[in-house]
Enzyme design. Structure first.
Site, PDB file in Angstrom:
ATOM      1  N   LYS A  83      -4.179   4.533  -7.943  1.00 41.04           N
ATOM      2  CA  LYS A  83      -3.684   3.367  -7.210  1.00 41.04           C
ATOM      3  C   LYS A  83      -2.531   3.795  -6.323  1.00 41.04           C
ATOM      4  O   LYS A  83      -1.583   4.461  -6.784  1.00 41.04           O
ATOM      5  CB  LYS A  83      -3.217   2.324  -8.224  1.00 41.04           C
TER       6      LYS A  83
HETATM    7  C1  E4P Z   1      -3.523  -5.603  -9.764  1.00 40.16           C
HETATM    8  O1  E4P Z   1      -3.940  -4.531  -9.463  1.00 40.16           O
HETATM    9  C2  E4P Z   1      -2.168  -6.076  -9.475  1.00 40.16           C
HETATM   10  O2  E4P Z   1      -1.239  -5.126  -9.824  1.00 40.16           O
HETATM   11  C3  E4P Z   1      -1.915  -7.380 -10.158  1.00 40.16           C
HETATM   12  O3  E4P Z   1      -3.057  -8.198 -10.074  1.00 40.16           O
HETATM   13  C4  E4P Z   1      -0.672  -8.081  -9.705  1.00 40.16           C
HETATM   14  O4  E4P Z   1      -0.635  -9.359 -10.261  1.00 40.16           O
HETATM   15  P1  E4P Z   1       0.693 -10.247 -10.330  1.00 40.16           P
HETATM   16  O5  E4P Z   1       0.964 -10.790  -8.972  1.00 40.16           O
HETATM   17  O6  E4P Z   1       0.348 -11.331 -11.309  1.00 40.16           O
HETATM   18  O7  E4P Z   1       1.794  -9.346 -10.817  1.00 40.16           O
END
Ligand code: E4P
Length: 223
Positions: A83
Site C-alpha cells: 500500500k
Molecule cells: C483502507 O484501506 C483504508 O485505510 C480505510 O478504509 C480507511 O478508513 P477510515 O476512514 O475509516 O479510517
C-alpha cells in the site's frame, strides 16, 4: 464484488474468513497501531489465514525508502499488496513495483484525477475513501461513480476500484450498484450486511411452527 475486511485484528479476520465470504484484507498504519502488534508479525499471521490480497502500507514517504520497505513487506508472503500513498513518490514506487509484478494498492485517493494517475502508474488497486469525503460534506459515492466511468473508457487501465473508508451497509450497496470491484469494510459493517429484522422475525415464526409438529429431521435412533 469482492469483500475485503479493513482491520488488523486477527481474531476478527479468523472469524470472518470462516464465513467463506472474505476475499482479502486491508490494513493501514492506524489499524496496525490499534492492534498493538509488530507489523511484520501481524501481516504474516493474516497471510496465513487469508489467501487473497493482504494490503500492508509503507511508512516511508521517499521513493527509494518506499521500495526498500516494499521489499521487506513482500518478503512476508506472496499475497501481500504493497500500500502506497497517493503522492508523486508513491506513484513512482507504484510504477516500479508494478513492473516487478508486485501487487499494489494506492491509498488516500480523494479525486478522480488522482485515481487516473494511480491507474496510469499500474496500481493493482486504488482506494478512494468515501467516508472521509462524506465527513467533510462531499459526495464520496459520486467519486466512485466517476472513477468507474473513467476506467471503463480505457481497456489499458486495469486497476480495480477498492472502495475504502466504508461506514455502513449502504456504502457497500451503492458501490456494488456502480460496479466497483472491491469494498474494504470494517468488521462490524461486514456483520451488519447479514441482518434484516424480517429475517429474524421469519425464522422465529418458522421455528415455533416447527416445534408444534414434534418432528425432527434427523431422527434419534433407538439402541
Ligand atoms: C483502507 O484501506 C483504508 O485505510 C480505510 O478504509 C480507511 O478508513 P477510515 O476512514 O475509516 O479510517
Amino acid at each position: 464484488m469482492k469483500f475485503f475486511v479493513d482491520t488488523a485484528d486477527i481474531s476478527d479476520i479468523k472469524a470472518l474468513a470462516a464465513s467463506g465470504l472474505l476475499d482479502g484484507v486491508t490494513t493501514n498504519p492506524s489499524l496496525i497501531a490499534r492492534s498493538g502488534r509488530r507489523i511484520l508479525e501481524v501481516v504474516a499471521e493474516i497471510c496465513e489465514v487469508v489467501q487473497g490480497p493482504v494490503s500492508a502500507e509503507v511508512a516511508a514517504t521517499e521513493y527509494s525508502q518506499m521500495l526498500r520497505e516494499a521489499a521487506v513487506l513482500t518478503s512476508i508472503a506472496p499475497n501481500v499488496a504493497v500500500k502506497l500513498p497517493l503522492t508523486p513518490d508513491g506513484l513512482r514506487a507504484c510504477r516500479a513495483l508494478s513492473e516487478q509484478g508486485v501487487m499494489t494498492n494506492v491509498t488516500l485517493c480523494f479525486s478522480a484525477a488522482q485515481a487516473l494517475l494511480a491507474a496510469k502508474a499500474g496500481a493493482t488497486f486504488v482506494s478512494p475513501f468515501v467516508g472521509r469525503l462524506d465527513d467533510i460534506g462531499q459526495d464520496g459515492m459520486q467519486l466512485i461513480a466517476d472513477i468507474v466511468q473513467i476506467y471503463r473508457n480505457y481497456d489499458a487501465l486495469q486497476t480495480e476500484v477498492l472502495v475504502a473508508s466504508v461506514r455502513h451497509p449502504i456504502h457497500v450497496i451503492e458501490a456494488a450498484k456502480l460496479g466497483a470491484h472491491v469494498a474494504t469494510v470494517p468488521p462490524a459493517v461486514l456483520r451488519a450486511l447479514y441482518h434484516h429484522p424480517l429475517t429474524d422475525k421469519g425464522l422465529a415464526a418458522f421455528l415455533a411452527d416447527w416445534a408444534q409438529t414434534g418432528q425432527q429431521i434427523i431422527e434419534t435412533v433407538a439402541v
